[in-house]
Design a protein around this motif. Structure first.
Motif, short mmCIF file in Angstrom:
data_model
loop_
_atom_site.label_atom_id
_atom_site.label_comp_id
_atom_site.label_asym_id
_atom_site.label_seq_id
_atom_site.Cartn_x
_atom_site.Cartn_y
_atom_site.Cartn_z
N ALA A 425 1.16 -1.61 0.30
CA ALA A 425 -0.37 0.01 -0.05
C ALA A 425 1.27 1.21 0.06
O ALA A 425 0.77 2.01 -0.72
CB ALA A 425 -0.62 0.06 1.50
N GLU A 426 2.07 1.37 0.45
CA GLU A 426 3.13 1.86 0.17
C GLU A 426 3.96 2.58 -0.05
O GLU A 426 3.36 3.66 -1.68
CB GLU A 426 3.37 2.71 1.48
CG GLU A 426 4.77 2.92 1.58
CD GLU A 426 5.84 3.02 2.67
OE1 GLU A 426 6.98 3.95 3.74
OE2 GLU A 426 5.38 2.13 3.25
N LEU A 427 4.00 1.57 -1.46
CA LEU A 427 4.19 1.55 -2.92
C LEU A 427 3.10 2.29 -3.52
O LEU A 427 3.72 3.14 -4.76
CB LEU A 427 4.71 0.12 -3.34
CG LEU A 427 5.88 -0.11 -3.22
CD1 LEU A 427 6.57 -1.45 -3.41
CD2 LEU A 427 7.36 0.72 -3.32
N VAL A 428 1.87 1.82 -3.77
CA VAL A 428 1.10 2.00 -4.58
C VAL A 428 0.97 3.99 -4.47
O VAL A 428 1.01 5.16 -4.99
CB VAL A 428 -0.69 2.48 -4.03
CG1 VAL A 428 -1.35 2.56 -4.31
CG2 VAL A 428 -0.18 0.81 -4.51
N PHE A 429 0.72 5.17 -2.25
CA PHE A 429 0.61 5.94 -3.05
C PHE A 429 2.52 6.43 -2.95
O PHE A 429 2.40 7.83 -3.58
CB PHE A 429 0.64 6.11 -1.15
CG PHE A 429 -0.91 6.04 -0.72
CD1 PHE A 429 -1.86 6.87 -0.66
CD2 PHE A 429 -0.67 4.55 0.40
CE1 PHE A 429 -2.90 6.69 -0.53
CE2 PHE A 429 -2.53 5.10 0.24
CZ PHE A 429 -3.60 5.47 -0.06
N ILE A 430 3.36 6.23 -3.19
CA ILE A 430 4.44 6.76 -3.48
C ILE A 430 4.78 6.63 -5.04
O ILE A 430 4.91 8.05 -5.21
CB ILE A 430 5.72 6.03 -3.13
CG1 ILE A 430 6.31 5.69 -1.58
CG2 ILE A 430 6.81 6.19 -3.93
CD1 ILE A 430 7.20 4.55 -0.99
#
Length: 532
Positions: A425-430
């Motif tokens: 999920a963090e990769l998506v937002f990045i």
């Protein structure tokens, strides 16, 4: 129609009823002694009329049955109107049941002359009721093969059959496979047999067939009848929900058949229930087979996917190691030439060498990005409830530099959450935030929002910016690797970020969409899984 007859007609009617009626008629005096009985009395009660007339029920039937009959008579006299009662006679082979209508008999002055009664033999009905209760009680808590076994076993016991079996018509329409076989009360082995020259062949025309005696002489080619020493046969077709004959229930007797109608009625009654259970069980077996086939297909597909994944991993290994080595050599030698031989190169030579250096560097960056994309599928998901609002703010602090942060209009909802892998999920937002900042940086007041949206009955998280946007004509390319909608010289990057977002969302079983308009910004909506 007149309610009263003249005495002569009434006498003729009474005489006809006493002589020819199938029911029992009798007249008693007030003390219970028989004054008259119909001609059918002896055949039903097994007591001659000559030993009945002039005697009461105690003398004719004994203290138990006679006492019950007299008690019923007294009940009628006390009520002083007709009563319908159920009475019985006891025989060595079992009780015989009657429904009796009794009423006081009076003359024109009202004087009591006696009691008149009409009795109907309901033993077959009671026997059927008892048989049904016995069979249904035994099978009340069963289904499937167990239910059919119990039904056939109980039917065989109730009708006294030496053999009883339930069979299913096979696809050739000329043979039967038994599903249940009962031999002398016990479950036996199932067999397959041909219908040709057997009594069962006639049953499959759709009618119940009864052969009360000498069945072997009528079907001399049926060896099974001879081997089992069968004398009588009853067979009833089993029909499916469409009315077609799908099976048969058969009873075989070593003695001539006595009570044909009772067995016919019992078979007709239970053949429908058996047919429904056979059809339900067949559908259940079809579902089991379909599930088994589906599991095999899934297993095969899983193996194919695992093989494909292994091939992708091998390709990724080759890209990461075999291609990187010559790229490093090209980049390294180009770098040496630029540093050590710069004075000997012409301006055009230095420019071409710089292009070689830059191209090799971009290719190495693309290989690294592709490697990252492939590795997204190699790790299992670690799902848990994630506060996406907090995650989005933390990511923004990482990707937004001082310049953009001082001008950025930010709108992040405070109640965003999802059940997902927090690292992915963090990769998506990045990726989404880096894209939003990259394409809106040139604005005087860049805008970035992260909100929830209800769309087509589902809740999505939407990242929106006021950047350069894109034409919806090319939205199909947006989430593919290395597909650019804008110039790499104007907007840097490897063209892999949104492909990573799509891969992560689809791994979660979620959905992804995009909307945009040139020079008016873009919106990317996603949800991690159905039900979030």
């Amino acid at each position: 129609m007149p309610r009263k007859m003249n005495p002569e007609l009434a006498g003729s009617v009474l005489d006809g009823l006493m002589r020819h009626s199938s029911v029992i008629l009798f007249v008693k005096d007030p003390d219970g002694r028989y004054l008259a009985v119909s001609d059918g009395w002896e055949a039903v009660t097994r007591v001659p009329a000559t030993t009945t007339l002039g005697r009461d029920d105690f003398a004719v039937f004994g203290p138990v049955v006679g006492g019950a009959f007299r008690q019923a008579d007294l009940q009628v006299l006390a009520a002083d109107h007709p009563l319908q009662l159920e009475e019985y006679l006891q025989h060595p082979e079992g009780p015989q049941y009657f429904t009796s209508t009794k009423f006081p008999l009076r003359d024109r002055t009202g004087k009591l002359l006696g009691i008149c009664g009409v009795a109907l033999d309901i033993t077959p009905l009671r026997r059927m009721q008892q048989a049904v209760r016995t069979i249904m009680k035994a099978a009340a808590t069963c289904s499937g093969e167990t239910l059919m076994q119990l039904l056939v076993q109980q039917i065989a016991q109730v009708i006294g059959a030496d053999y009883c079996f339930l069979g299913k018509l096979l696809p050739d329409n000329n043979s039967v496979r038994t599903l249940v076989s009962v031999e002398h009360g016990q479950i036996g082995s199932n067999i397959t047999y041909s219908l040709s020259h057997t009594p069962c062949e006639s049953v499959f025309t759709g009618t119940t067939c009864i052969y009360a005696n000498q069945i072997q002489q009528q079907f001399p080619a049926d060896i099974m009848l001879q081997d089992l020493n069968v004398q009588a046969y009853v067979g009833t077709p089993i029909r499916d929900s469409r009315g077609g004959v799908s099976g048969i229930i058969v009873s075989l007797f070593r003695q001539p058949l006595q009570d044909q109608e009772f067995i016919r009625d019992l078979f007709d009654l239970f053949s429908g229930r058996i047919g429904a259970e056979m059809e339900r069980l067949a559908r259940e077996q079809e579902i089991v087979q379909l599930n088994s086939d589906l599991e095999k297909r899934v297993e095969k597909r899983t193996q194919e996917l695992q093989h494909a994944l292994q091939e992708v991993e091998m390709f990724n290994y080759c890209v990461s190691h075999d291609l990187k080595a010559p790229l490093r050599a090209i980049k390294g030698f180009a770098d040496i030439l630029l540093e050590d031989e710069q004075a000997r190169l012409s301006a055009d030579g230095r420019e071409m060498l710089q292009r070689i250096f830059n191209a090799s560097r971009r290719m190495q960056q693309q290989i690294d990005a592709l490697n990252t994309l492939v590795q997204l599928d190699s790790k299992p998901l670690q799902r848990k409830l994630v506060n996406l609002s907090e995650l989005a703010r933390r990511v923004l602090d990482t990707v937004a530099d001082v310049d953009i942060r001082s001008r950025l209009q930010l709108d992040i909802a405070s109640d965003l959450s999802a059940y997902c892998d927090p690292a992915l999920a963090e990769l998506v937002f990045i990726q989404l935030f880096e894209n939003a900042i990259k394409y809106s940086r040139h604005r005087a007041s860049p805008y970035l929002a992260c909100q929830s949206m209800h769309r087509n009955g589902k809740d999505y998280i939407v990242v929106e910016d006021n950047g350069v946007g894109f034409s919806m004509d090319y939205v199909g390319k947006l989430f593919s690797p290395f597909q650019r909608l804008h110039s790499a010289r104007e907007f840097g990057g490897e063209g892999i970020g949104l492909a990573m977002v799509a891969r992560i969302i689809y791994r979660h079983g979620g959905e992804l969409w995009a909307e945009g308009e040139p020079d008016k910004g873009a919106r990317i909506g996603f949800r991690f899984a159905n039900g979030d």
